[in-house]
Scaffold this active site. Structure first.
Site, PDB file in Angstrom:
ATOM      1  N   HIS A 155     -44.687  10.734  -5.375  1.00  0.00           N
ATOM      2  CA  HIS A 155     -43.584  11.571  -4.647  1.00  0.00           C
ATOM      3  C   HIS A 155     -43.194  13.035  -5.507  1.00  0.00           C
ATOM      4  CE1 HIS A 155     -42.047   8.357  -2.093  1.00  0.00           C
ATOM      5  NE2 HIS A 155     -42.721   7.590  -2.945  1.00  0.00           N
ATOM      6  N   ASP A 362     -40.666  20.863  -6.739  1.00  0.00           N
ATOM      7  CA  ASP A 362     -40.063  19.683  -6.023  1.00  0.00           C
ATOM      8  C   ASP A 362     -41.473  19.028  -5.335  1.00  0.00           C
ATOM      9  OD1 ASP A 362     -38.239  17.639  -5.370  1.00  0.00           O
ATOM     10  OD2 ASP A 362     -36.740  19.156  -4.759  1.00  0.00           O
TER      11      ASP A 362
HETATM   12  P1  ADQ Z   1     -35.537  13.349  -5.300  1.00  0.00           P
HETATM   13  O1  ADQ Z   1     -35.829  14.206  -6.484  1.00  0.00           O
HETATM   14  O2  ADQ Z   1     -34.273  12.118  -5.417  1.00  0.00           O
HETATM   15  O3  ADQ Z   1     -36.799  12.516  -4.563  1.00  0.00           O
HETATM   16  P2  ADQ Z   1     -34.792  14.687  -2.537  1.00  0.00           P
HETATM   17  O4  ADQ Z   1     -35.988  14.181  -1.897  1.00  0.00           O
HETATM   18  O5  ADQ Z   1     -34.300  15.927  -2.391  1.00  0.00           O
HETATM   19  O6  ADQ Z   1     -34.908  14.245  -4.246  1.00  0.00           O
HETATM   20  O7  ADQ Z   1     -33.579  13.484  -2.052  1.00  0.00           O
HETATM   21  C1  ADQ Z   1     -33.688  12.203  -1.873  1.00  0.00           C
HETATM   22  C2  ADQ Z   1     -32.754  11.815  -1.242  1.00  0.00           C
HETATM   23  O8  ADQ Z   1     -31.522  11.581  -1.624  1.00  0.00           O
HETATM   24  C3  ADQ Z   1     -32.096  12.684   0.263  1.00  0.00           C
HETATM   25  O9  ADQ Z   1     -32.233  11.694   1.348  1.00  0.00           O
HETATM   26  C4  ADQ Z   1     -30.774  12.996   0.128  1.00  0.00           C
HETATM   27  O10 ADQ Z   1     -30.004  13.061   1.193  1.00  0.00           O
HETATM   28  C5  ADQ Z   1     -30.252  12.075  -0.995  1.00  0.00           C
HETATM   29  N1  ADQ Z   1     -29.355  12.550  -1.979  1.00  0.00           N
HETATM   30  C6  ADQ Z   1     -29.619  13.668  -2.662  1.00  0.00           C
HETATM   31  N2  ADQ Z   1     -28.517  14.142  -3.368  1.00  0.00           N
HETATM   32  C7  ADQ Z   1     -27.439  13.619  -2.759  1.00  0.00           C
HETATM   33  C8  ADQ Z   1     -25.856  13.370  -3.038  1.00  0.00           C
HETATM   34  N3  ADQ Z   1     -25.385  14.263  -3.758  1.00  0.00           N
HETATM   35  N4  ADQ Z   1     -25.300  12.555  -2.312  1.00  0.00           N
HETATM   36  C9  ADQ Z   1     -25.920  11.843  -1.394  1.00  0.00           C
HETATM   37  N5  ADQ Z   1     -27.264  11.692  -1.116  1.00  0.00           N
HETATM   38  C10 ADQ Z   1     -27.974  12.690  -1.781  1.00  0.00           C
HETATM   39  C11 ADQ Z   1     -38.042  12.446  -4.814  1.00  0.00           C
HETATM   40  C12 ADQ Z   1     -38.967  13.827  -5.246  1.00  0.00           C
HETATM   41  C13 ADQ Z   1     -38.726  14.569  -4.023  1.00  0.00           C
HETATM   42  C14 ADQ Z   1     -39.249  14.036  -2.692  1.00  0.00           C
HETATM   43  C15 ADQ Z   1     -38.616  12.527  -2.458  1.00  0.00           C
HETATM   44  C16 ADQ Z   1     -39.170  11.637  -1.384  1.00  0.00           C
HETATM   45  O11 ADQ Z   1     -38.370  14.456  -6.295  1.00  0.00           O
HETATM   46  O12 ADQ Z   1     -39.534  15.782  -4.243  1.00  0.00           O
HETATM   47  O13 ADQ Z   1     -38.848  14.662  -1.644  1.00  0.00           O
HETATM   48  O14 ADQ Z   1     -38.817  11.774  -3.909  1.00  0.00           O
HETATM   49  O15 ADQ Z   1     -40.618  11.567  -1.693  1.00  0.00           O
END
Ligand code: ADQ
Length: 454
Positions: A155, A362
């Site tokens: 990811h 990211d």
């Molecule tokens: P993450 O680094 O966690 O994931 P991201 O893809 O931006 O990052 O977010 C994942 C989920 O968390 C989203 O559905 C978002 O809505 C939710 N989220 C984030 N902040 C939040 C908040 N403050 N309150 C509620 N919900 C929140 C990792 C990788 C990413 C990749 C994903 C999926 O780092 O690059 O996109 O996996 O593969």
């Protein structure tokens, strides 16, 4: 069709009929709900000993977890996975640390996972592992004589070979990764970086269609950009009750809302973003009193020192910026250290004129995609997106910025807030089209089909 076994560091605490979070959890759960299967990983519990827990059934899904001992948690999770691998995979070499004992702990937990799963595996199961916590997992299974088809989806980004090689155990890691049959990446940039390493450092031969021959095995690689449920996000954004709540929230804000939503992580570029907003305020005084920047960032991994530091730093910056610009009737920056349920977050996305998604690196960034999906197609907002997020490969109709260029980001904020509706519609439509083509279902189905196809 043979059973699907999903392995990830954490197994989401799911209940029947309950809505789930975005990304990995939602994609995986849909697959398991439709066809049934097994989901295996860490329970999230730290106890006296690392031991498997009794399996649990939720509808057609069997959940199977292990607890971790304090030592395993420290070496594996806080140590090598999040203290070494995470920063290096995100090009933050200076924030990484390395201890051989933690690497051994990482290996030990991958072995533990393999031994636990081995008791449940049936001969024709197809095993799909997720992310940077499990780079050695297939190799651990192979050592136990398990030759099922095993795939890994990463990811996070995969960095250029020179960056990856700053991890002293890089060759052991890469050799172990090649125990997988298929390795999936978010973008072609990540896939190429991995294959480059194999060519230069491991003497691999490139075969056709993303396959390489290395360490006496064939490993296939592919690009599978993760997506979102476009219609589901839009429906959540429009639900009247939530919409009312979002509108009420907006009433406290000024005319225009710039929104950012992230886990509180140094890879997300929050400090640079705060400074860019400060520069925007300094250079565009006509916007004073009109614009609010809201940063939602719940703490994550808060028992790791680098995360404690970034949190302190941001609290200081938020206070300083507000101290410099706030008026008695206007607070420019709202910094919320908590997470919100999706049925509050999606309507808030829909309310925001601009979404700032500016990670330093990211893998994909699902917030960017959720924001676009939540917009009203007739009156859409503008996405400002870091060129170093995987999502920028697909969402090139966003305003792309370099997250290290504070002046550039400030200019993009001004441009976004004054963009004519025709241009906003055009950009939004282009992004929705790509997102429909690369949906969450497609991500999951393509990876699973390729893994099964062997
Ligand atoms: P993450 O680094 O966690 O994931 P991201 O893809 O931006 O990052 O977010 C994942 C989920 O968390 C989203 O559905 C978002 O809505 C939710 N989220 C984030 N902040 C939040 C908040 N403050 N309150 C509620 N919900 C929140 C990792 C990788 C990413 C990749 C994903 C999926 O780092 O690059 O996109 O996996 O593969």
């Amino acid at each position: 069709m043979s059973r699907l076994v999903v392995v990830s560091n954490r197994v989401a605490p799911i209940q029947e009929g309950e809505a789930t979070a975005g990304g990995l959890a939602a994609g995986v759960l849909d697959a398991l709900r439709q066809k049934g299967g097994l989901w295996f990983g860490w329970s999230g519990e730290v106890t006296d000993a690392s031991v498997p827990q009794p399996e649990r059934k939720v509808g057609p899904i069997t959940l199977f977890t292990v607890d971790l001992s304090r030592r395993d948690y420290d070496d594996f999770y806080r140590g090598f996975a999040n203290g070494t691998l995470w920063p290096v995979l995100h090009y933050q070499i200076g924030l990484g640390r390395f201890e051989w004992t933690e690497f051994e702990g990482y290996r030990r937990v991958n072995d533990l996972f393999a031994r636990a799963l081995a008791t449940m595996v049936e001969p024709d199961d197809v095993i799909w592992a997720h992310d940077y916590h499990l780079l050695c997992f297939a190799d651990s299974l192979r050592e136990l004589g398990i030759h099922n088809r095993v795939g890994l989806f990463i990811h996070t980004p995969f960095p250029a070979p020179g960056v990856f090689m700053t991890i002293p155990s890089h060759s052991e890691l890469i050799r172990s990764m090649c125990g997988y049959d298929l390795i999936g990446f978010q973008t072609e940039v990540d896939r190429t970086a991995f294959v480059d390493y194999l060519l230069r450092q491991a003497g691999a031969d490139v075969l056709d269609r993303g396959a390489v021959h290395v360490f006496g095995r064939t490993v296939r690689t592919g690009v599978y950009p993760i997506g979102v449920h476009v219609d589901e996000v839009r429906a959540q954004a429009e639900t009247p009750i939530n919409r009312r709540q979002a509108t009420r929230m907006r009433a406290f804000l000024m005319e225009r809302l710039i929104l950012s939503v992230d886990r509180l992580d140094y890879s997300k570029g929050l400090r640079q973003r705060f400074n860019a907003f400060e520069r925007f305020l300094a250079e565009y005084p006509a916007q004073h009193g009109l614009v609010t920047f809201m940063q939602i960032a719940p703490p994550s991994r808060s028992d790791i020192e680098t995360y404690q530091r970034i949190r302190l730093e941001l609290e200081g910056e938020a206070g300083r910026i507000n101290g410099r610009f706030a008026e008695v009737d206007w607070v420019p920056l709202r910094y919320l250290n908590r997470s919100f349920a999706r049925n509050v977050l999606m309507p808030l996305y829909a309310e925001a004129q601009t979404c700032l998604v500016t990670p330093l690196r990211d893998g994909m960034n699902l917030v960017a995609k959720e924001y676009v999906a939540a917009q009203d197609p007739d009156e859409p907002g503008v996405l400002i997106l870091s060129e170093f997020a995987g999502a920028a490969r697909e969402l090139d109709a966003a305003l792309l910025v370099n997250p290290y260029d504070e002046a550039g980001m400030a200019r993009a904020m001004d441009r976004a807030l004054s963009m004519p509706v025709e241009e906003r519609r055009e950009r939004h439509q282009a992004m929705i089209q790509v997102m429909r083509a690369n949906s969450l279902e497609r991500w999951r189905d393509r990876f699973e089909a390729d893994l099964r196809a062997g």
